[in-house]
Write a protein that holds these residues in place. Structure first.
Motif, PDB file in Angstrom:
ATOM      1  N   TYR A   7      -6.544   7.661   5.328  1.00 31.16           N
ATOM      2  CA  TYR A   7      -7.084   6.600   4.323  1.00 31.16           C
ATOM      3  C   TYR A   7      -7.901   5.493   5.012  1.00 31.16           C
ATOM      4  CZ  TYR A   7      -2.855   3.629   5.198  1.00 31.16           C
ATOM      5  OH  TYR A   7      -2.075   2.873   5.883  1.00 31.16           O
ATOM      6  N   SER A   8      -8.626   4.790   4.420  1.00 30.47           N
ATOM      7  CA  SER A   8      -9.183   3.875   5.176  1.00 30.47           C
ATOM      8  C   SER A   8      -9.261   2.670   4.330  1.00 30.47           C
ATOM      9  CB  SER A   8     -10.875   4.188   5.419  1.00 30.47           C
ATOM     10  OG  SER A   8     -11.275   5.112   4.407  1.00 30.47           O
ATOM     11  N   ASN A   9      -9.338   1.447   5.069  1.00 32.29           N
ATOM     12  CA  ASN A   9      -9.309   0.074   4.638  1.00 32.29           C
ATOM     13  C   ASN A   9     -10.513  -0.747   5.099  1.00 32.29           C
ATOM     14  OD1 ASN A   9      -6.708   0.608   3.584  1.00 32.29           O
ATOM     15  ND2 ASN A   9      -5.796  -0.192   5.496  1.00 32.29           N
ATOM     16  N   GLU A  10     -10.492  -1.860   4.407  1.00 34.03           N
ATOM     17  CA  GLU A  10     -11.898  -2.578   4.825  1.00 34.03           C
ATOM     18  C   GLU A  10     -11.329  -4.047   4.691  1.00 34.03           C
ATOM     19  OE1 GLU A  10     -16.000  -3.812   3.288  1.00 34.03           O
ATOM     20  OE2 GLU A  10     -14.724  -3.253   1.645  1.00 34.03           O
ATOM     21  N   LEU A  20       0.866  -1.064  -0.018  1.00 38.64           N
ATOM     22  CA  LEU A  20      -0.023   0.000  -0.209  1.00 38.64           C
ATOM     23  C   LEU A  20       0.808   1.303  -0.042  1.00 38.64           C
ATOM     24  CD1 LEU A  20      -2.784  -0.262   2.804  1.00 38.64           C
ATOM     25  CD2 LEU A  20      -3.069  -0.693   0.274  1.00 38.64           C
ATOM     26  N   VAL A  21       1.036   1.794  -1.055  1.00 38.29           N
ATOM     27  CA  VAL A  21       1.884   3.027  -1.175  1.00 38.29           C
ATOM     28  C   VAL A  21       1.085   4.195  -0.764  1.00 38.29           C
ATOM     29  CG1 VAL A  21       3.553   4.188  -2.562  1.00 38.29           C
ATOM     30  CG2 VAL A  21       3.249   1.706  -2.828  1.00 38.29           C
ATOM     31  N   ASP A  22       1.470   4.898  -0.110  1.00 43.67           N
ATOM     32  CA  ASP A  22       0.717   6.327   0.624  1.00 43.67           C
ATOM     33  C   ASP A  22      -0.905   5.938   0.561  1.00 43.67           C
ATOM     34  OD1 ASP A  22       2.914   7.779   0.904  1.00 43.67           O
ATOM     35  OD2 ASP A  22       3.146   7.867  -1.484  1.00 43.67           O
ATOM     36  N   GLY A  23      -1.061   4.902   1.328  1.00 45.68           N
ATOM     37  CA  GLY A  23      -2.607   4.311   1.278  1.00 45.68           C
ATOM     38  C   GLY A  23      -3.214   3.681   0.030  1.00 45.68           C
ATOM     39  N   LEU A  24      -2.825   3.544  -1.298  1.00 42.67           N
ATOM     40  CA  LEU A  24      -3.211   2.930  -2.249  1.00 42.67           C
ATOM     41  C   LEU A  24      -2.442   1.415  -2.614  1.00 42.67           C
ATOM     42  CD1 LEU A  24      -3.947   6.189  -4.453  1.00 42.67           C
ATOM     43  CD2 LEU A  24      -5.527   4.749  -2.838  1.00 42.67           C
ATOM     44  N   VAL A  25      -3.348   0.869  -2.951  1.00 43.04           N
ATOM     45  CA  VAL A  25      -2.682  -0.651  -3.494  1.00 43.04           C
ATOM     46  C   VAL A  25      -1.831  -0.293  -4.636  1.00 43.04           C
ATOM     47  CG1 VAL A  25      -3.129  -2.891  -4.479  1.00 43.04           C
ATOM     48  CG2 VAL A  25      -4.515  -2.130  -2.709  1.00 43.04           C
ATOM     49  N   GLN A  26      -0.394  -0.564  -4.459  1.00 43.57           N
ATOM     50  CA  GLN A  26       0.820  -0.413  -5.496  1.00 43.57           C
ATOM     51  C   GLN A  26       0.130  -0.860  -6.967  1.00 43.57           C
ATOM     52  OE1 GLN A  26       5.068  -0.650  -5.321  1.00 43.57           O
ATOM     53  NE2 GLN A  26       4.371  -2.967  -5.444  1.00 43.57           N
ATOM     54  N   THR A  48      -2.962  -1.339  -8.354  1.00 43.28           N
ATOM     55  CA  THR A  48      -4.081  -0.871  -8.683  1.00 43.28           C
ATOM     56  C   THR A  48      -4.416   0.590  -8.705  1.00 43.28           C
ATOM     57  OG1 THR A  48      -5.213  -1.411  -6.804  1.00 43.28           O
ATOM     58  CG2 THR A  48      -5.141  -3.112  -8.300  1.00 43.28           C
ATOM     59  N   GLY A  49      -3.713   1.150  -7.601  1.00 43.03           N
ATOM     60  CA  GLY A  49      -3.873   2.623  -7.361  1.00 43.03           C
ATOM     61  C   GLY A  49      -5.261   2.928  -6.527  1.00 43.03           C
ATOM     62  N   LYS A  50      -5.813   1.641  -6.198  1.00 42.69           N
ATOM     63  CA  LYS A  50      -7.135   1.797  -5.484  1.00 42.69           C
ATOM     64  C   LYS A  50      -6.828   1.586  -4.182  1.00 42.69           C
ATOM     65  CE  LYS A  50     -10.161   1.759  -8.990  1.00 42.69           C
ATOM     66  NZ  LYS A  50     -11.546   1.206  -9.210  1.00 42.69           N
ATOM     67  N   SER A  51      -7.842   1.954  -3.238  1.00 40.54           N
ATOM     68  CA  SER A  51      -7.800   1.810  -1.593  1.00 40.54           C
ATOM     69  C   SER A  51      -7.973   0.072  -1.620  1.00 40.54           C
ATOM     70  CB  SER A  51      -8.791   2.495  -1.049  1.00 40.54           C
ATOM     71  OG  SER A  51     -10.007   2.142  -1.185  1.00 40.54           O
ATOM     72  N   PHE A  52      -7.697  -0.194  -0.386  1.00 43.51           N
ATOM     73  CA  PHE A  52      -7.232  -1.573   0.027  1.00 43.51           C
ATOM     74  C   PHE A  52      -8.828  -2.171   0.717  1.00 43.51           C
ATOM     75  CE2 PHE A  52      -6.044  -4.945   3.100  1.00 43.51           C
ATOM     76  CZ  PHE A  52      -5.766  -5.934   2.161  1.00 43.51           C
ATOM     77  N   SER A  53      -9.135  -3.090  -0.294  1.00 42.12           N
ATOM     78  CA  SER A  53     -10.254  -3.939   0.196  1.00 42.12           C
ATOM     79  C   SER A  53     -10.282  -5.383   0.257  1.00 42.12           C
ATOM     80  CB  SER A  53     -11.694  -3.239  -0.446  1.00 42.12           C
ATOM     81  OG  SER A  53     -12.597  -4.202  -0.379  1.00 42.12           O
ATOM     82  N   PHE A  54     -10.404  -5.771   1.381  1.00 40.76           N
ATOM     83  CA  PHE A  54      -9.970  -7.314   1.388  1.00 40.76           C
ATOM     84  C   PHE A  54     -11.337  -8.089   1.671  1.00 40.76           C
ATOM     85  CE2 PHE A  54      -9.175 -10.798   4.228  1.00 40.76           C
ATOM     86  CZ  PHE A  54      -8.158 -11.688   3.517  1.00 40.76           C
ATOM     87  N   ARG A  55     -11.603  -8.817   0.949  1.00 45.38           N
ATOM     88  CA  ARG A  55     -12.766  -9.579   1.101  1.00 45.38           C
ATOM     89  C   ARG A  55     -12.592 -11.282   1.003  1.00 45.38           C
ATOM     90  NH1 ARG A  55     -17.088  -5.880   1.461  1.00 45.38           N
ATOM     91  NH2 ARG A  55     -18.654  -7.697   1.340  1.00 45.38           N
TER      92      ARG A  55
END
Ligand code: ATP
Ligand code: MG
Lengths: 248, 324
Positions: free
Chosen positions: B73-76, B31-37, B39-46
């Motif tokens: 930033y926020s993650n899920e 996660l680079v500065d809050g975003l997935v390296q 994809t550039g999206k925020s991290f959401s793990f399901r």
């Protein structure tokens, strides 16, 4: 090997050792007896370097060095070993890790490389056998939850691992059942060599049946009030200390 | 690669970071500065219903030179019904100078889900890191979280756990090491909303120099939450005269059939133990280190994976030896 000269030591402003003189030569076994509170454990702790006691005067020479100038670990590296009257429990530090660290520090001092894991385990097994200690104890916290007798065996096990030149055994026999006493005493005897010496502190003659002393000292109120051969221990056991105190 | 779990997708970016010492049987995600390296999206793990993760997912959050000084930033993390998953979440800062991060992580465990999450905070002396974890657990779910706060100018963890389904189990533990001028705070709020749940919180800290620690933990047991079993402890070791800890464990119990205990201690290295170790030839510094590791061990042993536990123990030892 060890020469104690007019040693005075206190805790706070209370003087406990009031002029101890004692000389131990290689190969000798000295027994120290004396009533409760006479200063036996204090003397052993001072020799091992415990800093709660302040040496106010006197000197201790050990193998031509000023013992009192050395830290507890430096004394250990030079072969001093104290078998504690009340071994300390150290939760979270396993016996294996403890002994491995200690042994490797000794090896470092001797200019040897660290011991390999396999060699160490083998050595530990061997030494545990001497005191008939269950190998399961090796992975437990140092002395944690050990019974009184198990703690004492653990002390002799450590002594066997470190092979000291001067062992000071502070009431290693107290709290031991007959079998354990024999095991511990045999252990001590097996570690005996012509170039090492033992100071045994005890209240009981029965230990001295196994570990036969060359000399017996009586410590009373911070002074050695009598020194004689092994028959003195028997006499003390039969007559107590009163007659000795009256002689003063 | 057989993808058991899903991650939000997006336009792939050129990877800048990779892991030089990956753990066995693990997969790394940056996660680079809050975003997935990638994809550039925020991290959401399901993890979807019934999925069982064999590998450990290592989520490495890095602060880069290109990121803002102040980042939020926020993650899920979502664990569906009857799933099992393990994550190691690390925070590092590859920047010079002051940075601050505010991170919100929401964690949802559906019925009978099992999750193990290790959080490692390892930034630098000018990094401020503030987290907010909001955990919701359904019936029969089991969560184990270990927080290792090893380095940062100021770390603040706010952890809220809601036990919403019966027989849910939450085991939280933390180890915080601080020296210099560092500040570390852990604020825990634990709610037993329903009967028959278990919770345990063990937080331990070692503070040196002028470090200051804060711990507050509050367990609330609502009137209906009978047969609750809740445990909370905060133990601290102070290595200097100036180091300080403020600790405030609290219980708020409205049910009558509960088993709750809490406690806090503040101690120093034991001189008797130290002398015993030294009398066997262990030098003072080493003896002190052994005592500190022994103190830390109760938390480290909570890490279920042996390889990871060993790795974390090495890091803690290195940190206690004054490295970073
Ligand atoms: N930490 C301490 N603080 C105060 N007094 C102490 C301390 N340690 C020892 N003493 C005192 O020093 C004196 C000698 O104690 P020491 O333990 O050396 O006796 P001992 O001969 O070993 O006795 P025992 O046979 O009961 O083991 C006692 O009066 C004891 O109360
Ligand atoms: Mg004594």
């Amino acid at each position: 090997m060890l020469r104690i000269n007019d040693l005075h030591a206190s805790i706070g402003d209370k003087e406990i050792l009031k002029g101890i003189n004692l000389t131990v030569r290689p190969g000798e076994v000295h027994a120290i007896m004396g009533p409760n509170g006479s200063g036996k454990s204090t003397l052993s702790a001072v020799l091992a370097g415990k800093d709660t006691f302040t040496v106010t005067s006197g000197e201790v020479r050990y193998q031509d060095e000023d013992l009192l100038a050395l830290s507890p670990e430096e004394r250990s590296w030079r072969g001093i070993f104290l078998g504690f009257q009340y071994p300390t429990e150290i939760p979270g530090v396993t016996n294996v890790n403890f002994m491995k660290t200690a042994l490797n520090e000794h090896r470092k001092y001797q200019g040897l490389p660290p011991i390999t894991a396999a060699e160490f385990l083998k050595l530990m097994r061997q030494k545990m056998e001497i005191v008939e200690m269950d190998p399961a104890f090796s992975s437990r916290g140092v002395n944690v939850g050990f019974s009184g007798g198990e703690k004492k065996r653990n002390e002799i096990f450590q002594m066997a691992m470190l092979e000291p030149k001067l062992a000071i055994l502070d009431e290693t026999d107290s709290g031991l059942d007959v079998d354990a006493l024999r095991i511990v005493a045999t252990g001590v005897n097996r570690l005996k060599r012509p170039d090492n010496a033992t100071l045994v502190i005890t209240h009981y003659q029965r230990l001295l049946d196994y570990i036969v002393p060359d000399v017996v000292h009586i410590l009373y109120k911070g002074r050695i009030i009598k020194t004689a051969g092994k028959e003195l221990a028997l006499e003390v056991e039969q007559r107590g200390y009163d007659w000795l105190i009256k002689e003063l | 690669m057989n993808d058991l779990y899903t991650l939000a997708s997006g336009t792939p970016n050129r990877p800048r970071f990779n892991c030089r010492v990956p753990l066995e049987n693990s997969r790394q995600l940056f996660l680079v500065d809050g975003l997935v390296q990638e994809t550039g999206k925020s991290f959401s793990f399901r993890l979807q219903k019934g999925q069982v993760m064999e590998e450990l997912l290592q989520v490495i959050a890095v602060r880069s030179d290109e990121g803002p000084n102040e980042l939020t930033y926020s993650n899920e993390l979502f664990f569906g019904e009857n799933t099992f998953g393990r994550l190691l979440c690390c925070a590092h800062a590859f920047t010079q100078g002051p940075v601050s991060t505010q991170e919100t992580v929401s964690i949802q465990l559906e019925a009978n889900a099992q999750a193990e999450i290790i959080v490692m905070q390892h930034e630098h002396n000018e990094a401020t890191h503030k987290t907010r974890f909001v955990v919701n657990q359904a019936a029969g779910s089991q969560l184990k979280m270990v927080f290792l706060s090893l380095h940062g100018a100021s770390i603040e963890n706010n952890i809220e756990v809601n036990l919403q389904g019966e027989h849910a189990n939450c085991d939280l533990s933390g180890l915080y090491l601080a020296d210099g001028q560092q500040r570390i705070a852990n604020h825990l709020r634990l709610f037993h909303h329903v009967p028959d749940c278990q919770s345990s919180q063990l937080f331990k800290g070692i503070l040196d120099d002028e470090a200051v620690g804060h711990f507050s933990g509050k367990i609330t047991v609502v009137p209906d939450a009978q047969r609750t079993d809740a445990f909370q402890a905060n133990h601290n070791l102070l290595l200097s005269q100036q180091a300080r800890i403020h600790t405030d464990p609290q219980l708020e119990i409205y049910a009558d059939d509960v088993k709750c205990s809490h406690g806090a201690t503040v101690g120093r290295l034991q001189p008797e133990e130290l002398f015993y170790l030294r009398s066997r030839g262990i030098p003072k510094k080493e003896a002190e280190l052994l005592q500190q590791l022994a103190f830390a061990y109760a938390v480290l042993e909570k890490i279920p994976n042996e390889i990871l536990r060993e790795r974390m123990m090495e890091m803690v030892e290195k940190r206690l030896r004054g490295g970073c």
